[in-house]
Design a protein around this motif. Structure first.
Motif, PDB file in Angstrom:
ATOM      1  N   SER A 178      35.057  39.275  44.361  1.00 59.07           N
ATOM      2  CA  SER A 178      35.139  38.075  43.124  1.00 59.07           C
ATOM      3  C   SER A 178      35.037  39.036  41.756  1.00 59.07           C
ATOM      4  CB  SER A 178      34.163  36.814  42.783  1.00 59.07           C
ATOM      5  OG  SER A 178      32.689  37.758  43.582  1.00 59.07           O
ATOM      6  N   LYS A 179      35.164  39.096  41.079  1.00 59.83           N
ATOM      7  CA  LYS A 179      35.019  40.185  39.833  1.00 59.83           C
ATOM      8  C   LYS A 179      33.510  40.092  39.234  1.00 59.83           C
ATOM      9  CE  LYS A 179      39.327  39.612  37.544  1.00 59.83           C
ATOM     10  NZ  LYS A 179      40.645  39.139  36.628  1.00 59.83           N
ATOM     11  N   PRO A 180      33.095  38.761  38.863  1.00 60.07           N
ATOM     12  CA  PRO A 180      31.728  39.429  38.730  1.00 60.07           C
ATOM     13  C   PRO A 180      30.855  39.969  39.943  1.00 60.07           C
ATOM     14  CG  PRO A 180      32.244  36.843  38.806  1.00 60.07           C
ATOM     15  CD  PRO A 180      32.967  37.301  39.288  1.00 60.07           C
ATOM     16  N   VAL A 181      30.963  39.905  41.081  1.00 59.17           N
ATOM     17  CA  VAL A 181      30.640  40.509  42.426  1.00 59.17           C
ATOM     18  C   VAL A 181      31.152  42.605  41.884  1.00 59.17           C
ATOM     19  CG1 VAL A 181      30.053  41.322  44.905  1.00 59.17           C
ATOM     20  CG2 VAL A 181      29.827  38.527  43.602  1.00 59.17           C
ATOM     21  N   LEU A 182      31.541  42.204  42.234  1.00 55.80           N
ATOM     22  CA  LEU A 182      32.928  43.403  42.172  1.00 55.80           C
ATOM     23  C   LEU A 182      31.731  44.335  40.941  1.00 55.80           C
ATOM     24  CD1 LEU A 182      35.304  45.492  42.582  1.00 55.80           C
ATOM     25  CD2 LEU A 182      35.921  44.959  40.752  1.00 55.80           C
ATOM     26  N   THR A 183      31.946  43.673  40.029  1.00 56.59           N
ATOM     27  CA  THR A 183      31.139  44.659  38.657  1.00 56.59           C
ATOM     28  C   THR A 183      29.658  44.973  38.904  1.00 56.59           C
ATOM     29  OG1 THR A 183      31.950  43.206  36.979  1.00 56.59           O
ATOM     30  CG2 THR A 183      30.584  44.563  36.032  1.00 56.59           C
ATOM     31  N   VAL A 184      29.405  44.401  39.410  1.00 54.84           N
ATOM     32  CA  VAL A 184      27.478  44.320  39.951  1.00 54.84           C
ATOM     33  C   VAL A 184      27.158  45.349  41.270  1.00 54.84           C
ATOM     34  CG1 VAL A 184      25.467  43.629  41.523  1.00 54.84           C
ATOM     35  CG2 VAL A 184      26.760  41.975  39.555  1.00 54.84           C
ATOM     36  N   VAL A 185      28.168  45.218  41.702  1.00 59.42           N
ATOM     37  CA  VAL A 185      27.938  46.685  42.955  1.00 59.42           C
ATOM     38  C   VAL A 185      28.601  47.498  42.072  1.00 59.42           C
ATOM     39  CG1 VAL A 185      29.922  46.917  44.847  1.00 59.42           C
ATOM     40  CG2 VAL A 185      28.669  44.475  44.993  1.00 59.42           C
ATOM     41  N   GLU A 186      29.743  47.674  41.430  1.00 61.56           N
ATOM     42  CA  GLU A 186      30.303  49.523  41.421  1.00 61.56           C
ATOM     43  C   GLU A 186      28.977  49.295  40.163  1.00 61.56           C
ATOM     44  OE1 GLU A 186      33.985  50.489  38.727  1.00 61.56           O
ATOM     45  OE2 GLU A 186      33.791  48.706  37.931  1.00 61.56           O
ATOM     46  N   GLN A 187      28.182  49.314  39.133  1.00 61.23           N
ATOM     47  CA  GLN A 187      26.879  49.253  38.861  1.00 61.23           C
ATOM     48  C   GLN A 187      26.465  49.841  39.713  1.00 61.23           C
ATOM     49  OE1 GLN A 187      26.215  45.916  36.528  1.00 61.23           O
ATOM     50  NE2 GLN A 187      27.441  46.817  34.979  1.00 61.23           N
ATOM     51  N   ALA A 188      26.008  49.658  41.273  1.00 63.37           N
ATOM     52  CA  ALA A 188      24.425  49.789  41.854  1.00 63.37           C
ATOM     53  C   ALA A 188      25.228  51.158  42.297  1.00 63.37           C
ATOM     54  CB  ALA A 188      24.625  48.823  42.587  1.00 63.37           C
ATOM     55  N   LEU A 189      26.376  51.039  42.359  1.00 63.28           N
ATOM     56  CA  LEU A 189      26.754  52.255  43.609  1.00 63.28           C
ATOM     57  C   LEU A 189      27.254  54.024  42.461  1.00 63.28           C
ATOM     58  CD1 LEU A 189      29.816  51.327  45.499  1.00 63.28           C
ATOM     59  CD2 LEU A 189      27.863  51.968  46.442  1.00 63.28           C
ATOM     60  N   GLN A 190      27.523  53.215  41.006  1.00 72.53           N
ATOM     61  CA  GLN A 190      27.340  54.106  39.988  1.00 72.53           C
ATOM     62  C   GLN A 190      25.917  54.787  39.654  1.00 72.53           C
ATOM     63  OE1 GLN A 190      30.197  55.935  38.395  1.00 72.53           O
ATOM     64  NE2 GLN A 190      31.663  54.037  38.520  1.00 72.53           N
TER      65      GLN A 190
END
Length: 227
Positions: A178-190
């Motif tokens: 989902s878009k909210p989870v996508l953003t959180v996961v992307e930030q963690a991986l960055q």
């Protein structure tokens, strides 16, 4: 071990820091053939995020999974992979970056992909005699997702839509989010993976993979690119 399907992957070098983190992130070490402990990431259910891609391991697909054609053997496939790798030079790109592919997260290459795409095309083309034809059910399942004319032609000729001109090198890091989870996961991986990514990024070998009865992929053999 008996395998139901085979594939040609780019399998990242096992000892690299970024490989070790990303392997643990997915939770399956295809080289060791064992599960891997997920890292603790605040605010992220890593096991859930990576459930879909886990069984494939950390990889980029060069020739998509296929059943062995009648009359062909794993030994002959192994020999053909070695011959192919001996004709192909290593590929060097500028680096890797974390990218969104729709609602998935993946690693994508930076720089000119011409040589990389040529290598992938050679894997698809030169090893195709080992691939059993796609079944009608498989063709219908792929077409149900909606394909361009080029992708449908690829499916008919090569058994998979996203090859040749439709190929995009990527190393999958998540399922559809989902878009909210996508953003959180992307930030963690960055924050945790991006600093480890190589620059330049070099593809020095190809890997023959096998899918076991439980659906998980295992590394069978690596072949140095020496052309």
């Amino acid at each position: 071990m008996t395998f139901t399907r085979y594939a040609i992957y780019f399998a990242p070098p096992a000892q690299a820091d970024w490989t070790q983190f990303a392997t643990n992130w997915l939770g399956w070490d295809m080289e060791a053939g064992t599960t891997a402990a997920h890292p603790e990431v605040a605010g992220v259910d890593v096991a859930s995020v990576t459930e879909v891609p886990r069984k494939y391991g950390l990889h980029a697909t060069m020739k998509p999974p296929f059943r062995l054609h009648d009359g062909q053997t794993v030994e002959a496939l192994d020999e053909a992979c070695a011959r192919l790798a001996a004709t192909q030079p290593p590929v060097t790109l500028d680096g890797l970056e974390i990218a969104r592919l729709g609602r998935f997260l993946a690693l994508r290459t930076l720089g000119d992909e011409t040589a990389l795409n040529a290598l992938a095309a050679a894997c698809v083309r030169d090893l195709d005699e080992f691939r059993a034809p796609a079944t009608q059910a498989e063709l219908e399942r792929r077409r149900a997702n909606g394909l361009t004319p080029e992708q449908d032609a690829n499916l008919t000729r090569w058994g998979y839509p996203y090859v040749m001109g439709s190929f995009r090198f990527h190393i999958t890091l998540s399922g559809k989010l989902s878009k909210p989870v996508l953003t959180v996961v992307e930030q963690a991986l960055q924050a945790q993976l991006a600093p480890l990514l190589p620059s330049p990024f070099r593809i020095a070998d190809l890997a023959l993979m096998g899918e076991a009865g439980d659906g998980r992929f295992h590394l069978i053999q690596r072949y140095a690119l020496s052309g």
